[in-house]
Scaffold this active site. Structure first.
Site, short mmCIF file in Angstrom:
data_model
loop_
_atom_site.label_atom_id
_atom_site.label_comp_id
_atom_site.label_asym_id
_atom_site.label_seq_id
_atom_site.Cartn_x
_atom_site.Cartn_y
_atom_site.Cartn_z
N LYS A 175 11.66 -1.97 -2.45
CA LYS A 175 11.18 -2.84 -3.53
C LYS A 175 9.71 -2.54 -3.78
O LYS A 175 8.83 -2.90 -3.01
CB LYS A 175 11.31 -4.33 -3.16
CG LYS A 175 10.89 -5.23 -4.32
CD LYS A 175 10.17 -6.46 -3.85
CE LYS A 175 8.81 -6.75 -4.40
NZ LYS A 175 8.34 -6.34 -5.66
N GLY A 228 0.62 -5.31 2.01
CA GLY A 228 0.21 -6.26 0.98
C GLY A 228 -0.79 -7.23 1.55
O GLY A 228 -1.48 -6.93 2.53
N SER A 229 -0.84 -8.42 0.96
CA SER A 229 -1.86 -9.39 1.37
C SER A 229 -1.48 -10.05 2.70
O SER A 229 -0.30 -10.14 3.06
CB SER A 229 -1.98 -10.45 0.29
OG SER A 229 -0.72 -11.07 0.11
N VAL A 232 0.98 -13.11 2.19
CA VAL A 232 2.41 -12.78 2.09
C VAL A 232 2.92 -12.21 3.42
O VAL A 232 4.03 -12.51 3.85
CB VAL A 232 2.67 -11.81 0.91
CG1 VAL A 232 4.12 -11.35 0.90
CG2 VAL A 232 2.32 -12.48 -0.42
N GLY A 233 2.09 -11.44 4.09
CA GLY A 233 2.49 -10.87 5.39
C GLY A 233 2.88 -11.95 6.38
O GLY A 233 3.86 -11.82 7.12
N GLU A 250 1.00 -4.24 7.19
CA GLU A 250 -0.32 -3.64 6.91
C GLU A 250 -0.96 -4.51 5.85
O GLU A 250 -0.52 -4.51 4.70
CB GLU A 250 -0.16 -2.20 6.40
CG GLU A 250 0.47 -1.25 7.39
CD GLU A 250 -0.39 -1.03 8.62
OE1 GLU A 250 -1.62 -1.24 8.57
OE2 GLU A 250 0.18 -0.65 9.66
N CYS A 284 -7.42 -1.63 0.33
CA CYS A 284 -7.47 -2.45 1.54
C CYS A 284 -8.67 -2.04 2.39
O CYS A 284 -9.18 -2.84 3.15
CB CYS A 284 -6.19 -2.30 2.34
SG CYS A 284 -5.73 -0.59 2.61
N GLU A 385 -11.13 -11.74 1.25
CA GLU A 385 -10.90 -10.48 0.54
C GLU A 385 -10.88 -10.76 -0.97
O GLU A 385 -10.12 -11.60 -1.44
CB GLU A 385 -9.55 -9.88 0.97
CG GLU A 385 -9.32 -8.52 0.36
CD GLU A 385 -7.96 -7.93 0.76
OE1 GLU A 385 -6.96 -8.66 0.72
OE2 GLU A 385 -7.93 -6.73 1.09
P1 NAP Z 1 0.95 -8.83 -2.37
O1 NAP Z 1 0.80 -9.80 -3.46
O2 NAP Z 1 1.02 -9.33 -0.97
O3 NAP Z 1 2.29 -7.99 -2.73
C1 NAP Z 1 2.71 -6.87 -1.99
C2 NAP Z 1 4.20 -6.67 -2.20
O4 NAP Z 1 4.91 -7.79 -1.68
C3 NAP Z 1 4.62 -6.56 -3.67
O5 NAP Z 1 5.70 -5.68 -3.78
C4 NAP Z 1 5.04 -7.99 -3.97
O6 NAP Z 1 5.92 -8.09 -5.06
C5 NAP Z 1 5.73 -8.37 -2.69
N1 NAP Z 1 5.82 -9.80 -2.42
C6 NAP Z 1 5.08 -10.81 -2.96
N2 NAP Z 1 5.47 -11.99 -2.43
C7 NAP Z 1 6.45 -11.72 -1.56
C8 NAP Z 1 7.25 -12.53 -0.69
N3 NAP Z 1 7.08 -13.86 -0.61
N4 NAP Z 1 8.16 -11.93 0.10
C9 NAP Z 1 8.33 -10.59 0.07
N5 NAP Z 1 7.62 -9.78 -0.75
C10 NAP Z 1 6.68 -10.33 -1.53
O7 NAP Z 1 -0.21 -7.74 -2.40
P2 NAP Z 1 -0.75 -6.88 -3.63
O8 NAP Z 1 -1.55 -7.76 -4.51
O9 NAP Z 1 0.36 -6.09 -4.22
O10 NAP Z 1 -1.71 -5.84 -2.88
C11 NAP Z 1 -3.00 -6.15 -2.50
C12 NAP Z 1 -3.06 -6.51 -1.03
O11 NAP Z 1 -2.49 -5.45 -0.26
C13 NAP Z 1 -4.48 -6.65 -0.53
O12 NAP Z 1 -4.55 -7.74 0.33
C14 NAP Z 1 -4.73 -5.34 0.22
O13 NAP Z 1 -5.72 -5.41 1.21
C15 NAP Z 1 -3.38 -5.10 0.80
N6 NAP Z 1 -3.21 -3.69 1.16
C16 NAP Z 1 -3.19 -3.36 2.49
C17 NAP Z 1 -3.08 -2.03 2.88
C18 NAP Z 1 -3.03 -1.65 4.33
O14 NAP Z 1 -2.54 -0.57 4.65
N7 NAP Z 1 -3.52 -2.48 5.24
C19 NAP Z 1 -2.97 -1.03 1.90
C20 NAP Z 1 -2.99 -1.41 0.55
C21 NAP Z 1 -3.10 -2.75 0.19
P3 NAP Z 1 5.35 -8.29 -6.58
O15 NAP Z 1 4.53 -7.11 -6.88
O16 NAP Z 1 6.61 -8.31 -7.36
O17 NAP Z 1 4.60 -9.56 -6.57
#
Ligand code: NAP
Length: 495
Positions: A175, A228-229, A232-233, A250, A284, A385
């Protein structure tokens, strides 16, 4: 007319059972629709999981070096289509071309690295404590892997997960982020073109609640890899615990660069410009805190502020531009909200702090590179963040104070120190609480063969990349072969 993209489930490109679709637009020009995508639900996820489950036996029995060969071919195809993919990626998420090319290159590097692991996937042979007995451990795949990815590295991050999952013998339900479904679809097309069998890879488009949650909750998904965030993690971790799945998280960061008084200031300046404003601060590993030694504080700010003001904002497809837009309107509002919070908390805004909408930027979500000084460590802009081009600057009077400040964070992903003092550099390597520390380099940038991940609320201890990621995608099985021809009881018969 915008392309109508599909899911790929059970070996077929298909619409969602819901019949609904969502749009994907260009953040540099919101009038441009890249495509429409199926707005899927739990039923689509279930079909994908059943298909991946059916395909699992044949795939796990395909020799790992052969699985690796297919991923090597994926690397060749990514190389062939690199420019085209980079352009699609820039249109769908805004990063400048140099960066989207780098994003695809990371996928290529990951493919060639993962391909070679197909010929290793080492276990161990060790002596037995009993005579005429042979002990070994081996790596076996786990089952169906659920892969959930963010939008900021739409090619690299899915490849970090999908390639080792497949080389290890797992099948995949993928996904991607709703903001970058086109690049993700391209990746699946390439996997199929390279020879990944139908049903071994499935992609289901749709939102986090509609598609992400059913993946995490599905009984037949044995492992979930999520980037992701942190918010959500944590939800995923809770939900996944109900079925005791293996989960790799991550998550977010609040990364800092330290500049000591003996540093090469020009090098440190290049580092912070790239670290804070590259990818419009949406990494990130982005540098969102800058810790300056008091002896170079004024001089460094005098260099930094005009340099930040000189960065060229605009459509990433124009190679003259250095900073693209934020991903969407919600992110623009969030960044602007944090700027207001910073001002209200008493930090001093020295540049930026507003949307940029001149000329061609009028229809995009551009935000000026923003710098705050007089930031105190308990302010929200120092702790949370922001995921945008906002840098908070701190002044310290010693190395120890700098290390204490850099560690004063709930996150621990990346970190950096600029110094010419080898003793200080080694102390920083040891004492900074982060998964990654750069010496005389910015906080951003990763190499495919090195483990990537963070400590504290940046994750749950797993790593992407490098050898370590294969530990996540495999189970260790231990085998004892007794060729003595008699019953030998461990801990009993040899004492
Ligand atoms: P996000 O809102 O947490 O979304 C990440 C993914 O999870 C998307 O595919 C999202 O779908 C999905 N998602 C959202 N809610 C969910 C739920 N309740 N259950 C399961 N999946 C769900 O993060 P983002 O805004 O896309 O990305 C930014 C974040 O990612 C930042 O916090 C950044 O630091 C982090 N990040 C971390 C790394 C690392 O390696 N540590 C690398 C890159 C980014 P939708 O898109 O459909 O909402």
């Amino acid at each position: 007319m915008a392309r109508e993209y599909k899911n790929y489930i059970a070996g077929e490109w298909c619409d969602s059972v819901t019949g609904e679709r969502f749009e994907n637009r260009n953040p540099a020009n919101w009038d441009e629709v890249i495509g429409t995508f199926p707005n899927s639900n739990a039923e689509d996820v279930d079909r994908a999981v059943q298909a991946a489950k059916e395909a699992y036996d044949d795939w796990r029995l395909t020799p790992a070096p052969m699985r690796g060969e297919i991923i090597r071919k994926v690397g060749d195809l990514l190389t062939q289509y690199k420019e085209d993919i980079a352009r699609t990626m820039t249109r769908e998420m805004g990063k400048v071309l140099a960066e989207t090319r780098g994003d695809v290159q990371e996928g290529i590097d990951t493919a060639y690295y993962a391909a070679t692991e197909g010929r290793r996937l080492f276990g161990h042979t060790v002596p037995s404590e009993l005579p005429n007995k042979f002990n070994l451990s081996m790596r076996i795949p786990i089952g169906v892997a659920g892969i959930i990815t963010p939008w900021n590295f739409p090619m690299a991050i899915p490849t970090w997960k999908i390639f080792p999952a497949l080389v290890s013998g797992n099948t995949v339900v993928f996904k991607p982020a709703s903001d970058t479904p086109a690049t993700a679809t391209r990746l699946v097309e390439i996997l199929l073109e390279a020879g990944v069998p139908p049903k071994v890879i499935n992609i289901v488009h749709g939102g986090g609640t509609r598609v992400g949650v059913p993946i995490v909750e599905h009984r037949d998904i044995r492992l979930v890899s999520f980037t992701g965030s942190s918010a959500v993690g944590k939800l995923i971790s809770e939900k996944a615990s109900k079925t005791l799945k293996r989960v790799s998280l991550e998550l977010g960061g609040k990364n800092a660069q330290i500049v000591m008084d003996d540093a090469d200031l020009h090098l440190a300046l290049e580092g912070v410009l790239w670290g804070a404003f590259g990818t419009t601060g949406q990494r990130c590993t982005a540098t969102s805190r800058l810790i300056l030694h008091e002896k170079i504080y004024d001089q460094f700010l005098d260099m930094l502020v005009p340099a930040a003001e000189n960065l060229r904002l605009g459509d990433g497809l124009d190679e003259n531009n250095q900073v693209g837009p934020l991903i969407n309107e919600g992110q623009l509002e969030k960044v602007d909200e944090y700027v207001q919070i910073g001002k209200n908390e008493g930090a001093t805004l020295v540049t930026g702090g507003e949307r940029y909408s001149e000329g061609d930027c009028a229809k995009g979500f551009f935000y000026k590179p923003t710098i705050f000084v007089d930031v105190k460590r308990d302010m929200r802009i120092a702790r949370e963040e922001i995921f945008g081009p906002v840098l908070s600057v701190f002044k310290v009077s010693s190395f120890d104070e700098a290390i204490d400040l850099i560690n004063d964070s709930t996150y621990g992903l990346s970190s950096s120190i600029y110094t010419r003092d080898v003793n200080m550099a080694f102390k920083a390597m040891r004492d900074i609480e982060a998964g990654i520390t750069y010496i005389n380099g910015p906080t951003i940038g990763a190499e495919a063969h090195m483990p990537f991940g963070g400590v504290k609320e940046t994750g749950n201890g797993h790593r992407e990349g490098g050898w370590e990621v294969f530990e996540f995608y495999t189970e260790t099985k231990v085998v004892y072969v007794d060729y003595s021809g008699r019953l030998q009881r461990a801990q009993i018969d040899n004492r």
